[in-house]
Design an enzyme around this catalytic site. Structure first.
Site, mmCIF file in Angstrom:
data_model
loop_
_atom_site.group_PDB
_atom_site.id
_atom_site.type_symbol
_atom_site.label_atom_id
_atom_site.label_comp_id
_atom_site.label_asym_id
_atom_site.label_seq_id
_atom_site.Cartn_x
_atom_site.Cartn_y
_atom_site.Cartn_z
ATOM 1 N N GLU A 6 22.648 -71.004 -10.023
ATOM 2 C CA GLU A 6 22.060 -69.722 -10.408
ATOM 3 C C GLU A 6 22.207 -69.477 -11.901
ATOM 4 O OE1 GLU A 6 22.433 -64.942 -9.407
ATOM 5 O OE2 GLU A 6 23.856 -66.359 -8.525
ATOM 6 N N ARG A 7 23.401 -69.625 -12.425
ATOM 7 C CA ARG A 7 23.641 -69.294 -13.831
ATOM 8 C C ARG A 7 22.980 -70.295 -14.770
ATOM 9 N NH1 ARG A 7 29.737 -67.510 -12.124
ATOM 10 N NH2 ARG A 7 29.074 -65.512 -11.264
ATOM 11 N N GLU A 57 22.747 -54.000 -3.067
ATOM 12 C CA GLU A 57 22.463 -52.765 -2.339
ATOM 13 C C GLU A 57 22.737 -51.593 -3.273
ATOM 14 O OE1 GLU A 57 24.713 -52.655 1.269
ATOM 15 O OE2 GLU A 57 23.876 -54.551 2.034
ATOM 16 N N ARG A 99 2.298 -62.824 -42.512
ATOM 17 C CA ARG A 99 2.260 -61.421 -42.931
ATOM 18 C C ARG A 99 2.719 -61.285 -44.394
ATOM 19 N NH1 ARG A 99 0.355 -56.245 -42.561
ATOM 20 N NH2 ARG A 99 2.017 -54.683 -42.692
ATOM 21 N N SER A 124 27.375 -55.333 -8.904
ATOM 22 C CA SER A 124 28.369 -56.305 -9.369
ATOM 23 C C SER A 124 29.420 -56.544 -8.294
ATOM 24 C CB SER A 124 29.029 -55.810 -10.660
ATOM 25 O OG SER A 124 28.099 -55.766 -11.720
#
Length: 379
Positions: free
Chosen positions: A240-241, A127, A266, A132
């Site tokens: 999640e991590r 929000e 290149r 954090s």
């Protein structure tokens, strides 16, 4: 391929081949993403779902593959290394894990079957005053007869503009301890009282503000137990991590491969620029960092598979921290080594860099990851 089994090695090659065939050229990727303005192609994602990959972690009884975290990391690493525009897969896998652990059977069957068939999911925690410090959230769900009324604002919500449903974390009770009194809710797309507004970012259309105005959901929308939202969030941190780490490992590998091809081709002062010591040594350091990252990510994945009910706060945070920092360093160095071409949208370097930099912020900033790791040592 390290310690992969033969089956895992074949799977990795299959994902790599798919990405090369379906999204191997810039023209293909632009066609799939409206010229690069979208990070997720549902068309491509549906093709992956048809192969059984979208439901990689979904149990077989819901139509998924029922695979483990190692296989999930293989899929994410190869998809990101292959530059496949399926940015929605990370939030979907993260959110699906929460439904799998905590939803009742009816909702679990509905959502997980959809994921296996290519549905995308979104999870909404942050929000304006709760980033954090996510437990500081104020979006309110009030109990009424037969359901709940939700009011408040959410922000930085990935996938919300195309997700089939959103897993919302809202406050259902005010207590002296702000981590208490939080509850998770299943919010189907199109629910009356929910407004979704995109946030313009460097990465294109990716995140959203959500506005809930007298948004009514039934009691069956509660995921898990009322008031247990914080504990349910904590239970999903390993997944999640690890998901974020595997994705950024793939990004770093893609950036390395693109940079190597460029500096090998290149020429300046009569020779490939990659043969100059400054760039050769830089690439050697980056290759070493990427290999260390890869070993860490798969080590954590193996631990998570071996101990599915064990929280791995130190290891999972280390994986997220290391992978995202490596990806950020690799992509920034890529732009430097490619010079002006790294800044030009003709090449993928600038897009990879934008995605790598924000990866150190989402999913818990890297400062938070360091804090978590430090606390595991009693500091």
């Amino acid at each position: 391929m390290g310690n992969f089994t033969e089956e895992q090695t074949v799977f990795a090659q299959a994902v790599a081949d798919f990405c090369r065939r379906e999204a191997g050229t810039r023209e293909q990727r632009d066609a799939l993403t409206a010229g690069g303005t979208e990070l997720h192609s549902q068309e491509l994602y549906q093709k992956m779902a048809a192969l059984g990959w979208a439901g990689i972690l979904v149990p077989e009884e819901y139509g998924g593959a029922g695979a483990g975290n190692v296989e999930m990391c293989i899929l994410l690493e190869e998809a990101m290394r292959g530059n496949a525009p399926i940015g929605g897969i990370g939030p979907t896998l993260i959110t699906a894990a929460a439904y799998q652990k905590f939803a009742d059977e009816q909702l679990k069957k509905e959502v997980l079957t959809g994921v296996a068939n290519g549905d995308s999911l979104s999870i909404s925690m942050s929000e304006p005053e709760a980033g954090s410090d996510v437990a500081n959230l104020t979006c309110r769900a009030e109990k009424v007869d037969g359901g709940w009324i939700i009011n408040g604002q959410k922000t930085w919500c990935s996938n919300a503009h195309f997700a089939t449903s959103i897993l919302l974390v809202a406050r259902t009770e005010r207590t002296p301890q702000k981590h208490e009194g939080l509850t998770q809710f299943h919010i189907p797309a199109g629910t009356p009282g929910l407004e979704i507004q995109g946030i313009d970012t460097l990465g294109g259309r990716e995140v959203n503000d959500l506005y809930f105005t007298n948004c009514r959901v039934p009691d069956s929308a509660v995921v898990g137990r009322v008031g247990n939202g914080w504990n349910q969030l904590m239970a999903g941190l390993n997944s999640e991590r690890l998901i974020l780490a595997a994705m950024q490992l793939g990004v770093a590998e893609r950036s390395f491969a693109d940079t190597l091809a460029f500096i090998s081709d290149r020429k300046q002062f009569g020779r490939p620029v990659g043969t100059f010591q400054a760039l050769r040594h830089r690439m050697a350091d980056l290759a070493t960092e990427i290999e260390c990252t890869r070993l860490l990510v798969y080590s954590v994945a193996e631990q998570a598979d071996a101990h599915p009910d064990k929280l791995l706060p130190r290891e999972a945070s280390m994986a997220k921290l290391k992978a995202t920092e490596t990806s950020k360093r690799m992509t920034i160095d890529a732009m430097q080594m490619m010079g002006g071409y790294g800044y030009a949208t003709e090449f993928d370097a600038e897009r990879l860099m934008r995605g790598a930099i924000i990866s150190t912020v989402y999913g818990g900033t890297n400062e938070i990851q360091r804090d978590i790791i430090g606390k595991t040592f009693g500091l």
